[in-house]
Design an enzyme around this catalytic site. Structure first.
Site, PDB file in Angstrom:
ATOM      1  CG  HIS A 119      -1.977  -1.098   1.131  1.00 20.16           C
ATOM      2  ND1 HIS A 119      -2.622  -1.587   2.241  1.00 20.16           N
ATOM      3  CD2 HIS A 119      -2.435  -1.817   0.090  1.00 20.16           C
ATOM      4  CE1 HIS A 119      -3.470  -2.544   1.870  1.00 20.16           C
ATOM      5  NE2 HIS A 119      -3.364  -2.717   0.577  1.00 20.16           N
ATOM      6  CB  CYS A 147       4.436  19.431  -8.618  1.00 19.73           C
ATOM      7  SG  CYS A 147       5.679  18.641  -9.667  1.00 19.73           S
ATOM      8  CB  SER A 189      -9.156  -6.529  10.319  1.00 16.28           C
ATOM      9  OG  SER A 189      -8.994  -5.682   9.179  1.00 16.28           O
ATOM     10  CG  ASN A 213      -5.537 -10.420  15.046  1.00 17.37           C
ATOM     11  OD1 ASN A 213      -5.968  -9.845  16.043  1.00 17.37           O
ATOM     12  ND2 ASN A 213      -5.682  -9.939  13.833  1.00 17.37           N
TER      13      ASN A 213
HETATM   14  C1  BV8 Z   1      -8.361  -1.801  -5.367  1.00 15.18           C
HETATM   15  C2  BV8 Z   1      -2.870   3.006   2.499  1.00 15.18           C
HETATM   16  C3  BV8 Z   1      -9.050  -1.861  -7.625  1.00 15.18           C
HETATM   17  C4  BV8 Z   1      -3.506   4.338   2.743  1.00 15.18           C
HETATM   18  C5  BV8 Z   1      -4.682   1.384   2.566  1.00 15.18           C
HETATM   19  C6  BV8 Z   1     -12.383  -6.848  -3.726  1.00 15.18           C
HETATM   20  C7  BV8 Z   1     -11.333  -6.850  -4.629  1.00 15.18           C
HETATM   21  C8  BV8 Z   1     -10.641  -5.686  -4.903  1.00 15.18           C
HETATM   22  C9  BV8 Z   1     -10.989  -4.492  -4.251  1.00 15.18           C
HETATM   23  C10 BV8 Z   1     -12.026  -4.495  -3.350  1.00 15.18           C
HETATM   24  C11 BV8 Z   1     -12.717  -5.659  -3.091  1.00 15.18           C
HETATM   25  N1  BV8 Z   1     -13.659  -5.362  -2.179  1.00 15.18           N
HETATM   26  C12 BV8 Z   1     -13.577  -4.062  -1.835  1.00 15.18           C
HETATM   27  C13 BV8 Z   1     -12.610  -3.498  -2.546  1.00 15.18           C
HETATM   28  C14 BV8 Z   1     -12.240  -2.096  -2.478  1.00 15.18           C
HETATM   29  C15 BV8 Z   1     -11.197  -1.774  -1.404  1.00 15.18           C
HETATM   30  C16 BV8 Z   1     -11.422  -2.480  -0.107  1.00 15.18           C
HETATM   31  O1  BV8 Z   1     -10.815  -3.521   0.151  1.00 15.18           O
HETATM   32  N2  BV8 Z   1     -12.255  -1.926   0.737  1.00 15.18           N
HETATM   33  C17 BV8 Z   1     -12.491  -2.495   2.055  1.00 15.18           C
HETATM   34  C18 BV8 Z   1     -12.717  -1.367   3.069  1.00 15.18           C
HETATM   35  C19 BV8 Z   1     -13.681  -3.416   1.960  1.00 15.18           C
HETATM   36  N3  BV8 Z   1      -9.867  -2.059  -1.896  1.00 15.18           N
HETATM   37  C20 BV8 Z   1      -9.231  -1.100  -2.600  1.00 15.18           C
HETATM   38  O2  BV8 Z   1      -9.738  -0.052  -2.888  1.00 15.18           O
HETATM   39  C21 BV8 Z   1      -7.821  -1.430  -3.066  1.00 15.18           C
HETATM   40  N4  BV8 Z   1      -7.729  -1.095  -4.452  1.00 15.18           N
HETATM   41  O3  BV8 Z   1      -8.963  -2.800  -5.139  1.00 15.18           O
HETATM   42  O4  BV8 Z   1      -8.299  -1.227  -6.609  1.00 15.18           O
HETATM   43  C22 BV8 Z   1      -8.524  -1.337  -8.887  1.00 15.18           C
HETATM   44  C23 BV8 Z   1      -7.926  -2.220  -9.770  1.00 15.18           C
HETATM   45  C24 BV8 Z   1      -7.461  -1.741 -10.968  1.00 15.18           C
HETATM   46  C25 BV8 Z   1      -7.545  -0.368 -11.250  1.00 15.18           C
HETATM   47  C26 BV8 Z   1      -8.112   0.518 -10.335  1.00 15.18           C
HETATM   48  C27 BV8 Z   1      -8.603   0.031  -9.136  1.00 15.18           C
HETATM   49  C28 BV8 Z   1      -6.798  -0.552  -2.365  1.00 15.18           C
HETATM   50  C29 BV8 Z   1      -6.773  -0.828  -0.903  1.00 15.18           C
HETATM   51  C30 BV8 Z   1      -5.611  -0.062  -0.251  1.00 15.18           C
HETATM   52  C31 BV8 Z   1      -6.153   1.031   0.628  1.00 15.18           C
HETATM   53  N5  BV8 Z   1      -5.045   1.685   1.360  1.00 15.18           N
HETATM   54  N6  BV8 Z   1      -3.643   1.956   3.166  1.00 15.18           N
HETATM   55  C32 BV8 Z   1      -3.286   4.808   4.156  1.00 15.18           C
HETATM   56  O5  BV8 Z   1      -2.705   4.081   4.985  1.00 15.18           O
HETATM   57  O6  BV8 Z   1      -3.695   5.965   4.426  1.00 15.18           O
HETATM   58  S1  BV8 Z   1      -5.499   0.142   3.354  1.00 15.18           S
HETATM   59  C33 BV8 Z   1      -5.376   0.277   5.044  1.00 15.18           C
HETATM   60  O7  BV8 Z   1      -6.085  -0.860   5.537  1.00 15.18           O
HETATM   61  C34 BV8 Z   1      -3.994   0.149   5.655  1.00 15.18           C
HETATM   62  O8  BV8 Z   1      -2.976  -0.132   4.729  1.00 15.18           O
HETATM   63  C35 BV8 Z   1      -4.165  -1.066   6.581  1.00 15.18           C
HETATM   64  O9  BV8 Z   1      -2.987  -1.716   6.811  1.00 15.18           O
HETATM   65  C36 BV8 Z   1      -5.078  -1.842   5.748  1.00 15.18           C
HETATM   66  C37 BV8 Z   1      -5.732  -3.075   6.232  1.00 15.18           C
HETATM   67  O10 BV8 Z   1      -6.131  -2.916   7.534  1.00 15.18           O
HETATM   68  P1  BV8 Z   1      -5.329  -3.738   8.651  1.00 15.18           P
HETATM   69  O11 BV8 Z   1      -3.877  -3.581   8.421  1.00 15.18           O
HETATM   70  O12 BV8 Z   1      -5.843  -5.121   8.681  1.00 15.18           O
HETATM   71  O13 BV8 Z   1      -5.681  -2.931   9.932  1.00 15.18           O
HETATM   72  P2  BV8 Z   1      -7.014  -3.033  10.764  1.00 15.18           P
HETATM   73  O14 BV8 Z   1      -7.059  -1.828  11.623  1.00 15.18           O
HETATM   74  O15 BV8 Z   1      -8.167  -3.354   9.864  1.00 15.18           O
HETATM   75  O16 BV8 Z   1      -6.816  -4.335  11.671  1.00 15.18           O
HETATM   76  C38 BV8 Z   1      -5.800  -4.350  12.644  1.00 15.18           C
HETATM   77  C39 BV8 Z   1      -5.705  -5.767  13.139  1.00 15.18           C
HETATM   78  O17 BV8 Z   1      -4.639  -5.836  14.049  1.00 15.18           O
HETATM   79  C40 BV8 Z   1      -6.955  -6.263  13.872  1.00 15.18           C
HETATM   80  O18 BV8 Z   1      -7.279  -7.564  13.442  1.00 15.18           O
HETATM   81  C41 BV8 Z   1      -6.509  -6.281  15.344  1.00 15.18           C
HETATM   82  O19 BV8 Z   1      -7.138  -7.331  16.064  1.00 15.18           O
HETATM   83  C42 BV8 Z   1      -5.045  -6.555  15.196  1.00 15.18           C
HETATM   84  N7  BV8 Z   1      -4.207  -6.087  16.295  1.00 15.18           N
HETATM   85  C43 BV8 Z   1      -4.403  -5.037  17.112  1.00 15.18           C
HETATM   86  N8  BV8 Z   1      -3.364  -4.941  17.975  1.00 15.18           N
HETATM   87  C44 BV8 Z   1      -2.501  -5.954  17.672  1.00 15.18           C
HETATM   88  C45 BV8 Z   1      -3.032  -6.687  16.607  1.00 15.18           C
HETATM   89  N9  BV8 Z   1      -2.419  -7.759  16.072  1.00 15.18           N
HETATM   90  C46 BV8 Z   1      -1.247  -8.137  16.622  1.00 15.18           C
HETATM   91  N10 BV8 Z   1      -0.656  -7.479  17.653  1.00 15.18           N
HETATM   92  C47 BV8 Z   1      -1.252  -6.398  18.200  1.00 15.18           C
HETATM   93  N11 BV8 Z   1      -0.674  -5.756  19.227  1.00 15.18           N
END
Ligand code: BV8
Length: 247
Positions: A119, A147, A189, A213
Site C-alpha cells: 500500500h 510540485c 483484520s 492476532n
Molecule cells: C483496489 C494506504 C481496484 C492508505 C490502505 C475486492 C477486490 C478488490 C478491491 C475491493 C474488493 N472489495 C472491496 C474493494 C475495495 C477496497 C477495499 O478492500 N475496501 C475495504 C474497506 C472493503 N480495496 C481497494 O480499494 C484497493 N484497491 O482494489 O483497486 C482497482 C484495480 C485496478 C484499477 C483501479 C482500481 C486498495 C486498498 C488499499 C487502501 N489503502 N492503506 C493509508 O494508509 O492511508 S489500506 C489500510 O487498511 C492500511 O494499509 C491497513 O494496513 C489496511 C488493512 O487494515 P489492517 O492492516 O488489517 O488494519 P485493521 O485496523 O483493519 O486491523 C488491525 C488488526 O490488528 C486487527 O485484526 C486487530 O485485532 C489486530 N491487532 C491489534 N493490535 C494488535 C493486533 N495484532 C497483533 N498485535 C497487536 N498488538
C-alpha cells in the site's frame, strides 16, 4: 505461551518464510490501527473516507493535514519487539520476505531487508498531476505542497481506496507465495482487498498459514496455527522457542 513442537520444527526447517502484516504489527509502537477509532481532531472522520482520491480532490487541505498528523505519529514511533523479532528471523532462516499493508516504514527501520509495501509508503511524496517523486526538502510551504515541476498538488505515496496496488509489489508478493515454506499472517483484520486474499492464496498453494492476532479474524479458519496474542509478545517468544540460542 506453548507452541506446538511441529510448528517449531517447521520454522527451523524453513528455507523461505513469508510474513504478511497489517496495522496490528505497529500497534505496540503506538500507531493506531486502521480500524481503531480516530482520536482528537480526526475523531469525526473515518480513515476509509480520507484515504481516497475523491477526498483529496474534494478537500486536499484536510487530507494532507491528516497525513501530516499521521507522519508525526510515525516519526516519533519506534519499531517494537514484533518488528525486531521479524528482523532477527533473517539471521536464522535463509530467506524472509515481509509483505506489508503498512505505510509506516517500521519493518525497514527495524532491519528487515526484504519488504514489499503493498500500500505504498507514507514518507514518499508524489505529484498528483505529473507523478514526480518529490524529496521533502523540495516541498513548498503550501498546504498541500505544490510540485516544483508542474505546480500540481503533492500527495503521499500511498495506495488509496479505489486505486490499484503497485503492479511490481503485487507481482512480487504473488511470486513469494509460490516459494515460501510458511506464511505468517500477523496483525491484520483481513478486510482490505486484494491484499486480504494473499493468505487464502498461500493456503491454496499448500503453504501452512500461521495467524497471530489478539482477536479472531476470517483467516483463523484457513490457519494451521492460530497464536492468539499481541505480535510484540508472541513473535519474540516464538523465535526464542524455536531458536533458544538466538536470545
Ligand atoms: C483496489 C494506504 C481496484 C492508505 C490502505 C475486492 C477486490 C478488490 C478491491 C475491493 C474488493 N472489495 C472491496 C474493494 C475495495 C477496497 C477495499 O478492500 N475496501 C475495504 C474497506 C472493503 N480495496 C481497494 O480499494 C484497493 N484497491 O482494489 O483497486 C482497482 C484495480 C485496478 C484499477 C483501479 C482500481 C486498495 C486498498 C488499499 C487502501 N489503502 N492503506 C493509508 O494508509 O492511508 S489500506 C489500510 O487498511 C492500511 O494499509 C491497513 O494496513 C489496511 C488493512 O487494515 P489492517 O492492516 O488489517 O488494519 P485493521 O485496523 O483493519 O486491523 C488491525 C488488526 O490488528 C486487527 O485484526 C486487530 O485485532 C489486530 N491487532 C491489534 N493490535 C494488535 C493486533 N495484532 C497483533 N498485535 C497487536 N498488538
Amino acid at each position: 505461551m506453548h507452541f506446538a513442537p511441529e510448528l517449531l520444527d517447521q520454522l527451523r526447517q524453513a528455507r523461505h518464510i513469508a510474513v504478511f502484516t497489517g496495522a496490528g504489527v505497529s500497534a505496540e509502537s503506538g500507531i493506531p490501527t486502521f480500524r481503531d477509532a480516530q482520536t482528537g481532531l480526526w475523531a469525526r472522520f473515518r480513515a476509509e473516507d480520507l484515504a481516497t482520491p475523491e477526498a483529496f480532490r474534494r478537500d486536499p487541505v484536510t487530507v494532507w493535514n491528516w497525513y501530516a498528523w499521521r507522519r508525526e505519529l510515525m516519526r516519533n514511533a519506534r519499531p517494537n519487539p514484533a518488528h525486531d523479532a521479524l528482523a532477527r528471523l533473517e539471521r536464522l532462516v535463509p530467506r524472509v520476505t515481509v509483505i506489508t499493508q503498512n505505510v509506516d516504514g517500521l519493518h525497514a527501520r527495524a532491519g528487515s531487508s526484504d519488504v514489499i509495501e503493498l500500500h505504498g509508503n507514507i514518507w514518499h511524496n508524489l505529484c498528483s498531476a505529473c507523478g514526480k517523486c518529490v524529496m521533502d526538502e523540495q516541498l513548498s510551504n503550501d498546504t498541500p505542497p505544490l510540485c516544483p515541476d508542474c505546480g500540481g498538488r503533492i500527495r503521499p505515496g500511498v495506495v488509496w481506496f479505489g486505486e490499484a496496488l503497485p503492479v511490481a509489489a503485487w507481482t512480487r508478493a504473488s511470486e513469494v507465495l509460490e516459494t515460501a515454506d510458511l506464511f505468517f499472517c500477523i496483525g491484520t483484520s483481513s478486510l482490505v482487498e486484494p491484499a486480504a486474499s494473499l493468505p487464502r492464496y498461500a493456503r491454496a498453494c499448500g503453504r501452512p498459514v500461521i495467524q497471530i492476532n489478539p482477536e479472531a479474524t476470517s483467516h483463523d479458519e484457513i490457519a494451521q496455527y492460530v497464536l492468539r496474542g499481541k505480535a510484540g509478545e508472541v513473535l519474540p517468544m516464538l523465535v526464542a522457542a524455536a531458536w533458544p540460542q538466538s536470545v
